[in-house]
Motif scaffolding. Sequence first.
Motif, mmCIF file in Angstrom:
data_model
loop_
_atom_site.group_PDB
_atom_site.id
_atom_site.type_symbol
_atom_site.label_atom_id
_atom_site.label_comp_id
_atom_site.label_asym_id
_atom_site.label_seq_id
_atom_site.Cartn_x
_atom_site.Cartn_y
_atom_site.Cartn_z
ATOM 1 N N ALA A 74 -48.450 -41.052 -31.773
ATOM 2 C CA ALA A 74 -48.342 -39.780 -30.829
ATOM 3 C C ALA A 74 -49.447 -39.886 -29.778
ATOM 4 O O ALA A 74 -49.544 -39.096 -28.637
ATOM 5 N N MET A 75 -50.144 -40.791 -29.968
ATOM 6 C CA MET A 75 -52.111 -40.637 -28.818
ATOM 7 C C MET A 75 -50.994 -41.450 -27.325
ATOM 8 O O MET A 75 -51.377 -40.877 -26.484
ATOM 9 N N SER A 76 -50.432 -41.968 -27.874
ATOM 10 C CA SER A 76 -49.520 -42.338 -27.138
ATOM 11 C C SER A 76 -48.546 -42.673 -26.042
ATOM 12 O O SER A 76 -48.005 -42.031 -24.625
ATOM 13 N N LEU A 77 -47.980 -41.324 -26.458
ATOM 14 C CA LEU A 77 -46.466 -40.690 -26.229
ATOM 15 C C LEU A 77 -47.379 -39.468 -25.580
ATOM 16 O O LEU A 77 -47.126 -39.179 -24.607
ATOM 17 N N GLY A 78 -48.107 -38.756 -25.702
ATOM 18 C CA GLY A 78 -49.011 -38.033 -25.270
ATOM 19 C C GLY A 78 -49.945 -38.394 -23.781
ATOM 20 O O GLY A 78 -49.665 -37.958 -23.030
ATOM 21 N N ILE A 79 -50.175 -39.701 -24.089
ATOM 22 C CA ILE A 79 -50.721 -40.346 -22.634
ATOM 23 C C ILE A 79 -50.367 -40.434 -21.794
ATOM 24 O O ILE A 79 -49.913 -40.079 -20.287
ATOM 25 N N GLY A 80 -48.431 -40.726 -22.167
ATOM 26 C CA GLY A 80 -47.865 -40.543 -21.041
ATOM 27 C C GLY A 80 -46.839 -39.622 -20.594
ATOM 28 O O GLY A 80 -46.526 -39.607 -19.308
ATOM 29 N N ALA A 81 -46.887 -38.469 -21.766
ATOM 30 C CA ALA A 81 -46.346 -37.423 -20.764
ATOM 31 C C ALA A 81 -47.353 -36.088 -20.314
ATOM 32 O O ALA A 81 -47.070 -35.900 -18.899
ATOM 33 N N LEU A 82 -48.113 -36.951 -20.386
ATOM 34 C CA LEU A 82 -49.655 -36.308 -19.481
ATOM 35 C C LEU A 82 -49.525 -37.020 -18.011
ATOM 36 O O LEU A 82 -49.841 -36.284 -17.220
ATOM 37 N N ARG A 83 -49.230 -38.296 -18.048
ATOM 38 C CA ARG A 83 -49.481 -38.776 -16.724
ATOM 39 C C ARG A 83 -48.137 -38.573 -16.352
ATOM 40 O O ARG A 83 -48.247 -38.609 -14.764
ATOM 41 N N ARG A 84 -46.471 -38.558 -16.844
ATOM 42 C CA ARG A 84 -45.575 -37.705 -16.129
ATOM 43 C C ARG A 84 -45.540 -35.878 -15.442
ATOM 44 O O ARG A 84 -45.305 -35.913 -14.421
ATOM 45 N N ARG A 85 -46.056 -35.441 -16.575
ATOM 46 C CA ARG A 85 -45.595 -33.939 -16.264
ATOM 47 C C ARG A 85 -47.436 -33.031 -15.332
ATOM 48 O O ARG A 85 -46.605 -32.766 -15.014
ATOM 49 N N ALA A 86 -48.779 -33.571 -16.409
ATOM 50 C CA ALA A 86 -48.939 -33.436 -15.118
ATOM 51 C C ALA A 86 -50.139 -33.516 -14.811
ATOM 52 O O ALA A 86 -50.875 -33.232 -13.383
ATOM 53 N N LYS A 87 -49.294 -35.346 -13.944
ATOM 54 C CA LYS A 87 -50.024 -35.831 -12.724
ATOM 55 C C LYS A 87 -50.810 -36.166 -13.109
ATOM 56 O O LYS A 87 -51.992 -35.693 -11.413
ATOM 57 N N LEU A 88 -51.386 -36.750 -14.099
ATOM 58 C CA LEU A 88 -53.076 -37.249 -14.107
ATOM 59 C C LEU A 88 -53.138 -38.801 -14.187
ATOM 60 O O LEU A 88 -52.130 -39.308 -14.719
ATOM 61 N N SER A 89 -54.268 -39.429 -14.078
ATOM 62 C CA SER A 89 -54.446 -40.258 -13.617
ATOM 63 C C SER A 89 -54.302 -41.244 -14.821
ATOM 64 O O SER A 89 -55.022 -40.189 -16.306
ATOM 65 N N TYR A 90 -54.072 -42.348 -14.872
ATOM 66 C CA TYR A 90 -54.310 -42.854 -16.366
ATOM 67 C C TYR A 90 -55.250 -42.939 -17.016
ATOM 68 O O TYR A 90 -55.540 -42.554 -18.191
ATOM 69 N N ASP A 91 -56.465 -43.502 -16.155
ATOM 70 C CA ASP A 91 -56.931 -43.075 -16.826
ATOM 71 C C ASP A 91 -58.280 -41.653 -17.364
ATOM 72 O O ASP A 91 -58.640 -41.417 -18.752
ATOM 73 N N THR A 92 -57.483 -40.635 -16.725
ATOM 74 C CA THR A 92 -58.163 -39.466 -17.055
ATOM 75 C C THR A 92 -56.981 -39.066 -18.436
ATOM 76 O O THR A 92 -57.979 -38.135 -18.900
ATOM 77 N N SER A 93 -55.929 -39.302 -18.288
ATOM 78 C CA SER A 93 -55.345 -39.019 -19.601
ATOM 79 C C SER A 93 -55.903 -39.794 -20.771
ATOM 80 O O SER A 93 -55.951 -38.995 -21.647
ATOM 81 N N ILE A 94 -56.197 -40.751 -20.599
ATOM 82 C CA ILE A 94 -56.707 -41.771 -22.490
ATOM 83 C C ILE A 94 -58.241 -40.837 -22.524
ATOM 84 O O ILE A 94 -57.871 -40.690 -23.764
ATOM 85 N N GLY A 95 -58.762 -40.336 -21.464
ATOM 86 C CA GLY A 95 -60.183 -40.132 -21.390
ATOM 87 C C GLY A 95 -60.118 -38.031 -22.723
ATOM 88 O O GLY A 95 -60.589 -38.024 -23.231
ATOM 89 N N LEU A 96 -59.005 -37.301 -22.085
ATOM 90 C CA LEU A 96 -58.494 -36.060 -21.948
ATOM 91 C C LEU A 96 -58.344 -36.496 -23.547
ATOM 92 O O LEU A 96 -58.755 -36.336 -24.926
ATOM 93 N N LEU A 97 -57.679 -37.976 -23.976
ATOM 94 C CA LEU A 97 -56.440 -37.014 -25.502
ATOM 95 C C LEU A 97 -57.697 -38.253 -26.351
ATOM 96 O O LEU A 97 -57.491 -38.525 -27.568
ATOM 97 N N PHE A 98 -58.281 -38.913 -26.148
ATOM 98 C CA PHE A 98 -59.479 -40.322 -26.582
ATOM 99 C C PHE A 98 -60.899 -39.109 -27.246
ATOM 100 O O PHE A 98 -60.778 -38.943 -28.405
ATOM 101 N N VAL A 99 -61.100 -38.282 -26.125
ATOM 102 C CA VAL A 99 -61.701 -37.192 -26.923
ATOM 103 C C VAL A 99 -61.044 -36.033 -27.963
ATOM 104 O O VAL A 99 -61.967 -35.834 -29.050
#
Length: 284
Positions: A74-99
């Motif tokens: 779920a987290m892996s899919l969430g990272i991909g979704a944030l990068r594609r749809r929210a246009k966030l950077s890779y590190d930012t997407s990981i950081g948000l879902l991580f926390v």
Amino acid sequence: MTSLTDPFALEFVQRAMLGGTLVAILCAVAGTWVVVRGMAFLGEALAHGMLPGVAVATVLGLPVLVGAAASAVAMSLGIGALRRRAKLSYDTSIGLLFVGMLALGVIVISHAGSFATDATAILFGDILAIGVDDLVVLAIAVAVGVGSATLAHRSLVALAVDERVARVLGLAPRLAQTVLVGLVTLAVVASYQAVGSLLVVGLLVAPAVAARQWTTRLVSTMVLAAAIGTAAVAAGLVVSWHAATAAGATIAATAIVAAGLSWALRGVIVAVRRRTASPVLSSA
């Protein structure tokens, strides 16, 4: 020599050693790509991202690996979704879902009764409790991980060099990235029981870092990292047995010490070579 081999006379320590060896092999394959691609933060995030799934599975009495896998996927899919749809950077997407995932896991644990022992196992692992069924799961995970890495090797190499080059060569860089994230996810989930969610990154990254001091070839790095990881498992089990320390934490710490010693030894060898070469160059 007897004091070193005494622990391995017990069956549960033998199972721990075999399970740790399988984890070391899988982490060596995934960890080499993690180091080459600079993806250690992803491994750390996935390790913590498993916490809510593991917590929910424990509360409901389900297999913890199922919960860990579901949460990590779920987290892996969430990272991909944030990068594609929210246009966030890779590190930012990981950081948000991580926390977010870590917070969700803590919330689940805080609302569950008498969770202290299970929480300790989640965070730090329990490699001495590995059973035959766990060994079978680990063996399957190793087979899947090594097979996937072998089939996608060319695409992963091209992706590591330049994503644009991979695209021009028709090597499907997006698919290669998916395979890489899946490989890291598989290694993190499979390693969870051995060293826990907090320490899994040590076994994932440290042996590969140590191996990269001596070889730059990918396959050689994986083989050497697997050997270093296996040695760390054996040494960690022996140290934890005689020092009465947590086995998973001791194994992870041993792997990190191995990386540090490897780096230091490599530095000494390079310095000696430079000093040896300097008089020759001066006389020339």
